[in-house]
Design a protein around this motif. Sequence first.
Motif, PDB file in Angstrom:
ATOM      1  N   ILE A 199       5.121 -20.206 -24.639  1.00  0.00           N
ATOM      2  CA  ILE A 199       3.898 -20.170 -25.512  1.00  0.00           C
ATOM      3  C   ILE A 199       4.278 -20.938 -26.860  1.00  0.00           C
ATOM      4  O   ILE A 199       5.230 -20.415 -27.355  1.00  0.00           O
ATOM      5  CB  ILE A 199       3.221 -18.765 -25.742  1.00  0.00           C
ATOM      6  N   GLU A 200       3.364 -22.051 -27.197  1.00  0.00           N
ATOM      7  CA  GLU A 200       3.753 -22.810 -28.323  1.00  0.00           C
ATOM      8  C   GLU A 200       2.515 -22.487 -29.318  1.00  0.00           C
ATOM      9  O   GLU A 200       2.819 -22.474 -30.594  1.00  0.00           O
ATOM     10  CB  GLU A 200       3.750 -24.308 -28.033  1.00  0.00           C
ATOM     11  N   ARG A 201       1.677 -21.820 -29.253  1.00  0.00           N
ATOM     12  CA  ARG A 201       0.317 -21.838 -29.864  1.00  0.00           C
ATOM     13  C   ARG A 201      -0.560 -20.716 -29.411  1.00  0.00           C
ATOM     14  O   ARG A 201      -0.683 -20.274 -28.399  1.00  0.00           O
ATOM     15  CB  ARG A 201      -0.518 -23.137 -29.822  1.00  0.00           C
ATOM     16  N   LEU A 202      -1.042 -19.726 -30.470  1.00  0.00           N
ATOM     17  CA  LEU A 202      -1.936 -18.810 -30.149  1.00  0.00           C
ATOM     18  C   LEU A 202      -3.264 -18.951 -30.884  1.00  0.00           C
ATOM     19  O   LEU A 202      -3.177 -19.289 -32.221  1.00  0.00           O
ATOM     20  CB  LEU A 202      -1.223 -17.419 -30.894  1.00  0.00           C
ATOM     21  N   LEU A 203      -4.204 -18.901 -30.189  1.00  0.00           N
ATOM     22  CA  LEU A 203      -5.457 -19.021 -30.508  1.00  0.00           C
ATOM     23  C   LEU A 203      -6.519 -17.993 -30.290  1.00  0.00           C
ATOM     24  O   LEU A 203      -6.420 -17.042 -29.509  1.00  0.00           O
ATOM     25  CB  LEU A 203      -6.462 -20.201 -30.070  1.00  0.00           C
ATOM     26  N   TRP A 204      -7.033 -17.312 -31.545  1.00  0.00           N
ATOM     27  CA  TRP A 204      -7.543 -16.111 -31.761  1.00  0.00           C
ATOM     28  C   TRP A 204      -9.158 -15.870 -31.930  1.00  0.00           C
ATOM     29  O   TRP A 204      -9.561 -16.671 -32.888  1.00  0.00           O
ATOM     30  CB  TRP A 204      -6.802 -15.168 -32.937  1.00  0.00           C
ATOM     31  N   VAL A 205      -9.841 -15.105 -31.082  1.00  0.00           N
ATOM     32  CA  VAL A 205     -11.268 -15.134 -31.336  1.00  0.00           C
ATOM     33  C   VAL A 205     -11.344 -13.971 -32.269  1.00  0.00           C
ATOM     34  O   VAL A 205     -11.095 -12.852 -32.170  1.00  0.00           O
ATOM     35  CB  VAL A 205     -11.945 -14.669 -29.879  1.00  0.00           C
ATOM     36  N   GLY A 206     -11.849 -14.634 -33.526  1.00  0.00           N
ATOM     37  CA  GLY A 206     -11.807 -13.549 -34.746  1.00  0.00           C
ATOM     38  C   GLY A 206     -13.419 -13.243 -34.909  1.00  0.00           C
ATOM     39  O   GLY A 206     -14.206 -13.542 -34.241  1.00  0.00           O
ATOM     40  N   GLY A 207     -13.554 -12.673 -36.309  1.00  0.00           N
ATOM     41  CA  GLY A 207     -14.839 -12.190 -36.529  1.00  0.00           C
ATOM     42  C   GLY A 207     -15.246 -13.094 -37.856  1.00  0.00           C
ATOM     43  O   GLY A 207     -14.437 -13.738 -38.496  1.00  0.00           O
ATOM     44  N   ALA A 208     -16.508 -12.691 -38.113  1.00  0.00           N
ATOM     45  CA  ALA A 208     -17.246 -13.278 -39.323  1.00  0.00           C
ATOM     46  C   ALA A 208     -17.104 -12.640 -40.785  1.00  0.00           C
ATOM     47  O   ALA A 208     -17.370 -13.098 -41.798  1.00  0.00           O
ATOM     48  CB  ALA A 208     -18.494 -13.625 -38.888  1.00  0.00           C
ATOM     49  N   GLY A 209     -16.876 -11.273 -40.310  1.00  0.00           N
ATOM     50  CA  GLY A 209     -17.019 -10.191 -41.509  1.00  0.00           C
ATOM     51  C   GLY A 209     -16.298 -10.628 -42.791  1.00  0.00           C
ATOM     52  O   GLY A 209     -16.478 -10.309 -43.683  1.00  0.00           O
ATOM     53  N   SER A 210     -14.994 -11.240 -42.315  1.00  0.00           N
ATOM     54  CA  SER A 210     -13.920 -11.472 -43.539  1.00  0.00           C
ATOM     55  C   SER A 210     -14.197 -12.707 -44.369  1.00  0.00           C
ATOM     56  O   SER A 210     -13.613 -13.044 -45.281  1.00  0.00           O
ATOM     57  CB  SER A 210     -12.800 -11.623 -43.107  1.00  0.00           C
ATOM     58  N   LEU A 211     -15.470 -13.410 -43.751  1.00  0.00           N
ATOM     59  CA  LEU A 211     -15.703 -14.853 -44.423  1.00  0.00           C
ATOM     60  C   LEU A 211     -16.275 -14.601 -45.782  1.00  0.00           C
ATOM     61  O   LEU A 211     -17.306 -13.727 -45.936  1.00  0.00           O
ATOM     62  CB  LEU A 211     -16.529 -15.528 -43.341  1.00  0.00           C
ATOM     63  N   GLU A 212     -16.138 -15.188 -46.554  1.00  0.00           N
ATOM     64  CA  GLU A 212     -16.723 -15.299 -48.023  1.00  0.00           C
ATOM     65  C   GLU A 212     -18.146 -15.854 -48.285  1.00  0.00           C
ATOM     66  O   GLU A 212     -18.375 -16.891 -47.543  1.00  0.00           O
ATOM     67  CB  GLU A 212     -15.997 -16.029 -48.976  1.00  0.00           C
ATOM     68  N   VAL A 213     -19.256 -15.187 -48.781  1.00  0.00           N
ATOM     69  CA  VAL A 213     -20.544 -15.345 -48.731  1.00  0.00           C
ATOM     70  C   VAL A 213     -20.563 -16.053 -50.372  1.00  0.00           C
ATOM     71  O   VAL A 213     -21.690 -16.791 -50.689  1.00  0.00           O
ATOM     72  CB  VAL A 213     -21.553 -14.489 -48.619  1.00  0.00           C
ATOM     73  N   ALA A 214     -19.527 -15.556 -51.364  1.00  0.00           N
ATOM     74  CA  ALA A 214     -19.583 -15.981 -52.684  1.00  0.00           C
ATOM     75  C   ALA A 214     -18.323 -15.619 -53.081  1.00  0.00           C
ATOM     76  O   ALA A 214     -17.593 -14.989 -52.335  1.00  0.00           O
ATOM     77  CB  ALA A 214     -20.626 -15.030 -53.660  1.00  0.00           C
TER      78      ALA A 214
END
Length: 212
Positions: free
Chosen positions: A97-112
């Motif tokens: 394996i050369e790359r790992l792609l992860w299905v993440g969540g939105a909760g940690s995204l910044e809104v401000a």
Amino acid sequence: MKLIVLGASGWIGSHIVAEAKSRGHEITALVRAHDKYDVPNVTVKSFDLNDASDNLSALISDETVFVAAIGGRALGNHEIVKNTAKRLLNELPNTSIERLLWVGGAGSLEVAPNLKLIDTPEFPAEYKDEAIAQGEALDVFKHSSSPLNWTFISPAAEIFPGDKLNQYRTGAEQLITDEQGNSRISVADYAVAFVDEIEKAAHINKRMGVAY
């Protein structure tokens, strides 16, 4: 490309498999219930994250991309999210394996500035544990010294069943919203963006946000 997908039978994982398969990629699916997974032209192998005796490395042959689409909501074991991130970053460099792609969540995204979506009053309480777990996984990735290339792909605040429009926008740490202030993406178009990133490798060792 040759992909191995952990969580291939889940809602998001199954859409990623379908999108990748439609583009001619070779797919190996890692699922708990081997006998219940029947998708044409996909190699199936049994693997249970909850069983510490399962040897992950032994299931990888010559695949170069690992997709992880897992969560702890079904069994209420949210700690499995962070622990799986650590495990993959530790074990995958010793495989093809050369790359790992992860299905993440939105909760940690910044809104401000300095305000994450999960910390807003409107954030649904029923998704909070899941969002916290994904945020912990993101911290694992960001502070890892693993040589493995990773990409953490966060969907919009609302990911829903819907037709594929083949359009989306990408971002980094900020929540993407439309002119009405909504943050949405269909699961089909999230899968389009996900497989595009598999093919283009435009966000190596970064978080990527996806929304209309």
